[in-house]
Design an enzyme around this catalytic site. Structure first.
Site, PDB file in Angstrom:
ATOM      1  N   ARG A  16      36.118 -66.407  13.105  1.00 14.01           N
ATOM      2  CA  ARG A  16      34.695 -66.335  13.412  1.00 14.01           C
ATOM      3  C   ARG A  16      33.905 -67.064  12.318  1.00 14.01           C
ATOM      4  O   ARG A  16      33.927 -66.649  11.159  1.00 14.01           O
ATOM      5  CB  ARG A  16      34.223 -64.878  13.491  1.00 14.01           C
ATOM      6  CG  ARG A  16      34.920 -64.054  14.579  1.00 14.01           C
ATOM      7  CD  ARG A  16      34.442 -64.432  15.975  1.00 14.01           C
ATOM      8  NE  ARG A  16      35.189 -63.773  17.026  1.00 14.01           N
ATOM      9  CZ  ARG A  16      34.866 -62.584  17.533  1.00 14.01           C
ATOM     10  NH1 ARG A  16      33.811 -61.927  17.085  1.00 14.01           N
ATOM     11  NH2 ARG A  16      35.593 -62.062  18.503  1.00 14.01           N
ATOM     12  N   GLU A  45      31.004 -67.065  11.174  1.00 16.50           N
ATOM     13  CA  GLU A  45      29.743 -66.356  11.034  1.00 16.50           C
ATOM     14  C   GLU A  45      29.417 -66.199   9.556  1.00 16.50           C
ATOM     15  O   GLU A  45      30.226 -65.675   8.792  1.00 16.50           O
ATOM     16  CB  GLU A  45      29.834 -64.987  11.715  1.00 16.50           C
ATOM     17  CG  GLU A  45      30.078 -65.076  13.220  1.00 16.50           C
ATOM     18  CD  GLU A  45      30.299 -63.711  13.849  1.00 16.50           C
ATOM     19  OE1 GLU A  45      30.406 -62.725  13.098  1.00 16.50           O
ATOM     20  OE2 GLU A  45      30.375 -63.643  15.084  1.00 16.50           O
ATOM     21  N   ARG A  64      31.546 -55.529   5.742  1.00 13.30           N
ATOM     22  CA  ARG A  64      32.406 -55.239   6.891  1.00 13.30           C
ATOM     23  C   ARG A  64      32.699 -56.463   7.765  1.00 13.30           C
ATOM     24  O   ARG A  64      33.212 -56.316   8.866  1.00 13.30           O
ATOM     25  CB  ARG A  64      31.789 -54.125   7.741  1.00 13.30           C
ATOM     26  CG  ARG A  64      30.467 -54.460   8.394  1.00 13.30           C
ATOM     27  CD  ARG A  64      30.021 -53.323   9.295  1.00 13.30           C
ATOM     28  NE  ARG A  64      28.907 -53.694  10.160  1.00 13.30           N
ATOM     29  CZ  ARG A  64      28.531 -53.018  11.227  1.00 13.30           C
ATOM     30  NH1 ARG A  64      29.197 -51.935  11.573  1.00 13.30           N
ATOM     31  NH2 ARG A  64      27.511 -53.415  11.953  1.00 13.30           N
ATOM     32  N   HIS A  65      32.368 -57.668   7.276  1.00 18.62           N
ATOM     33  CA  HIS A  65      32.619 -58.878   8.065  1.00 18.62           C
ATOM     34  C   HIS A  65      33.593 -59.815   7.341  1.00 18.62           C
ATOM     35  O   HIS A  65      33.539 -59.964   6.124  1.00 18.62           O
ATOM     36  CB  HIS A  65      31.314 -59.621   8.349  1.00 18.62           C
ATOM     37  CG  HIS A  65      30.468 -58.972   9.393  1.00 18.62           C
ATOM     38  ND1 HIS A  65      29.475 -58.070   9.088  1.00 18.62           N
ATOM     39  CD2 HIS A  65      30.482 -59.085  10.752  1.00 18.62           C
ATOM     40  CE1 HIS A  65      28.906 -57.659  10.210  1.00 18.62           C
ATOM     41  NE2 HIS A  65      29.491 -58.257  11.227  1.00 18.62           N
ATOM     42  N   GLU A  89      31.450 -49.629  14.530  1.00 23.48           N
ATOM     43  CA  GLU A  89      32.203 -50.217  15.648  1.00 23.48           C
ATOM     44  C   GLU A  89      33.529 -50.823  15.185  1.00 23.48           C
ATOM     45  O   GLU A  89      33.578 -51.544  14.197  1.00 23.48           O
ATOM     46  CB  GLU A  89      31.355 -51.288  16.318  1.00 23.48           C
ATOM     47  CG  GLU A  89      32.012 -51.950  17.512  1.00 23.48           C
ATOM     48  CD  GLU A  89      32.246 -53.431  17.282  1.00 23.48           C
ATOM     49  OE1 GLU A  89      33.337 -53.903  17.631  1.00 23.48           O
ATOM     50  OE2 GLU A  89      31.344 -54.094  16.747  1.00 23.48           O
ATOM     51  N   SER A 148      35.679 -53.614  20.896  1.00 22.55           N
ATOM     52  CA  SER A 148      34.760 -54.012  21.953  1.00 22.55           C
ATOM     53  C   SER A 148      35.574 -54.396  23.178  1.00 22.55           C
ATOM     54  O   SER A 148      36.618 -55.045  23.055  1.00 22.55           O
ATOM     55  CB  SER A 148      33.900 -55.185  21.493  1.00 22.55           C
ATOM     56  OG  SER A 148      32.934 -55.522  22.463  1.00 22.55           O
ATOM     57  N   ARG A 202      39.033 -53.756  10.164  1.00 22.89           N
ATOM     58  CA  ARG A 202      37.919 -52.813  10.304  1.00 22.89           C
ATOM     59  C   ARG A 202      38.465 -51.387  10.487  1.00 22.89           C
ATOM     60  O   ARG A 202      37.911 -50.430   9.930  1.00 22.89           O
ATOM     61  CB  ARG A 202      37.054 -53.225  11.495  1.00 22.89           C
ATOM     62  CG  ARG A 202      35.771 -52.449  11.681  1.00 22.89           C
ATOM     63  CD  ARG A 202      34.643 -52.902  10.762  1.00 22.89           C
ATOM     64  NE  ARG A 202      34.176 -54.245  11.033  1.00 22.89           N
ATOM     65  CZ  ARG A 202      33.221 -54.567  11.900  1.00 22.89           C
ATOM     66  NH1 ARG A 202      32.663 -53.629  12.651  1.00 22.89           N
ATOM     67  NH2 ARG A 202      32.815 -55.818  12.023  1.00 22.89           N
TER      68      ARG A 202
END
Length: 594
Positions: A363, A365, A371-372, A515, A518, A568
């Site tokens: 990712r 991002e 947490r990323h 979370e 998903s 996670r």
């Protein structure tokens, strides 16, 4: 040594000539001028050279004696490298010294290295660990070889106390005392003093009864008979493992004392990740991570799933709305897969009705949060469904239940070790899936003082935590599911709700208020899928989705699935302060090495 004969004769002649003048007053030839004769000059020169030669000879002799003495001392103190090939070599080798580089010289050296965990009966396990099977195979009086790290060393005079470590936290004390008359004693003491912390060493000796509170084997110690270094660590390390192993509370409490513990920053730890992972907690975190993967596979194997491996180089984005890494692919632009989503669904179209994958996810991002990550491990599953996506929720619930229960019952030692540095409690969960619907979640958040607007926006981190706290209080569970998310905030492949297309047949799963998963029922109807793409402003062919849509035009079973972030899950389950601690070598916007 006497001067050469010629020099002696010349010296006598000079003396006699001088004597003739003194006794008889007869000057030798040339005396009336005050000048020395050639014979006198030659004699004097010869005398000087003789004295010089004697001095040089004496200096050379002294130098040779000094060199010989130094060589003898060096030979007496030198510790040569050794090569251990078989038990028959033992008597020919000194009981100390570095190995020559281990280069697969022999297949069977006639010895078996014993892990410290196999030694002793009263192993000092961390609180909460399983007490069964703590008696090791080896006890008092047994002779053993141990290959491990030198965790610490204290050498003073003829005494040495070493701590050997195998695994993340198994330690035993090894001791040496120089005995009078032992020819190897002085060299052994010198060699032990030269050892550096974190070196890999082979130690051979006899187990003896002892009381050692600081080691995991508290009732035995190893009497050293032989020690060799396999790999010598640098004398100056980036930081000490014992410093990295302290809890933040312990470090903070020491700051007001005369000897405060160093506070090691995260970047320093990550720059030297291999050192950080040697700590008992850091090493056990990776073992818990592996356990989660194993338990994930076990659960889905039991449900009839097939493991697949999907491409990671693809021609378009697999997740709309998520950043993507691109790379040159022989003159074309390819992407690193943001998930295995498209290929999981095409596997369903290939009549593989239940599939799962454990693989990397990328990712792009620019999220610098705790947490990323830009690369993580995805635990994904996809399944054909009969009637309702609740079938997938049931599979997910049973899988997570198997994972959580398995961790607490089969990996007690690892969990207890992590919890000595990072506090956490076992996860609580319900027997049946705890599923909240989106409207209920909005009511809870509104009651908690949040402004949710029109209720069609995604949850913020603060809202997730508040929702988790409310669910824990109301339902007594750390793990729950939330479904019927607004369609506008879900990917193009998400199936809209039949009763209100504003919402979707999608769901997220939460652990301790954050979370971790998903999923959704997928949009398997080609026409509906094309409509969803148009709504999202995605051109199918330009996004490389042609084959994906074509696979549905050939007929496909209705299906649903989910994607889980392994790091996670580990991060939240263990109560860590940063998801990077759950990754072997993490990748974030600022880190692509080591």
């Amino acid at each position: 040594r006497r001067p050469p004969a010629a020099a002696r004769r010349a010296a006598r002649a000079a003396w006699h000539s001088a004597g003739t003048v003194r006794l008889f007053g007869v000057p030798p030839p040339g005396a009336e001028t005050g000048e020395k004769t050639e014979e006198e000059k030659a004699a004097l020169k010869a005398a000087r050279e003789a004295r010089k030669a004697e001095k040089e000879r004496a200096a050379a002799e002294k130098k040779l004696k000094k060199a010989a003495k130094a060589a003898a001392e060096e030979a007496a103190n030198r510790i040569d490298d050794v090569v251990y090939l078989s038990p028959s070599d033992v008597d020919t080798l000194p009981p100390y010294g570095d190995y020559e580089v281990v280069q697969s010289r022999t297949r069977d050296a006639g010895r078996t290295f014993v892990p410290v965990s196999d030694i002793g009966c009263s192993v000092d396990e961390p609180e909460g660990a399983d007490e069964e099977g703590l008696c090791g195979t080896y006890g008092e009086g047994d002779t053993v070889w141990i290959r491990g790290r030198l965790s610490s060393a204290r050498v003073k005079g003829g005494s040495a106390f070493l701590v050997l470590r195998t695994g993340p936290s198994d330690t035993i004390q090894a001791v040496f005392f120089k005995e009078k008359g032992d020819p190897d004693g002085p060299k052994m003491a010198k060699y032990l003093k030269s050892l550096t912390v974190e070196s890999v060493v082979d130690v051979y000796g006899t187990l003896a009864s002892a009381e050692v509170k600081s080691c995991s084997v508290p009732d035995l110690e190893l009497k050293i008979a032989r020690v060799h270094t396999v790999s010598r660590a640098a004398a100056q390390l980036p930081f000490l493992v014992e410093d990295a192993a302290r809890s933040s509370a312990e470090v903070e409490a020491s700051q007001g004392t005369d000897r405060p513990f160093p506070n090691l920053g995260q970047e320093l730890r990550l720059d030297h990740r291999w050192m950080d992972l040697r700590t008992p907690a850091g090493n056990s975190i990776i073992r818990v991570r592996a356990a989660c993967t194993k338990l994930f596979r076990e659960a889905l194997d039991a449900e009839g799933f097939i493991e697949i491996s999907t491409p990671k180089l693809i021609m378009g984005e697999s997740e709309s709305g998520a950043g993507v890494f691109t790379t040159d692919y022989f003159g074309r632009t390819a992407c690193l897969a943001q998930s295995p989503q498209l290929y999981k669904q095409m596997a369903i179209s290939s009549d593989l009705p239940r599939v799962f994958e454990v693989g990397p996810v990328f990712r792009a991002e620019n999220s610098n949060t705790r947490r990323h990550l830009c690369e993580f491990t995805g635990l994904d599953f996809e399944m054909a469904m009969d009637e309702h996506y609740d079938e997938a929720l049931g599979v997910a619930h049973r899988m997570f239940r198997h994972m959580f229960e398995g961790l607490e019952t089969r990996y007690t030692k690892e969990l207890a070790t992590v919890r000595t540095q990072y506090h956490s409690e076992p996860v609580t969960f319900t027997d049946e899936p705890c599923v909240l619907h989106w409207p209920e979640a909005m009511e809870i958040l509104t009651g908690a003082g949040f402004d949710v607007g029109d209720g069609l926006q995604d949850l913020t981190g603060a809202q997730e935590l508040a929702l988790g706290a409310a669910v824990k209080e109301k339902y007594g569970t750390d793990f729950f599911m939330l479904d019927r998310y607004p369609s506008a905030i879900r990917p193009f492949y998400t199936m809209p709700c039949h009763d209100d297309p504003t919402f979707s047949n999608s769901y997220d799963m939460f652990l301790r208020g954050q979370e971790i998963c998903s999923g959704a029922q997928r949009c398997h109807d080609p026409e509906m899928l094309l409509q969803r793409l148009e709504e999202k402003g995605i051109e199918p062919e330009g996004a490389g989705l042609g084959p994906y849509i074509e696979s549905f035009k050939c007929g496909v079973f209705p299906h649903a699935g989910a994607g889980i972030g392994l790091e996670r899950v580990v991060f939240l389950y263990l109560g860590l302060d940063n998801v990077r601690k759950a990754s072997l070598f993490p990748r974030d916007p600022n880190r692509c090495t080591p």
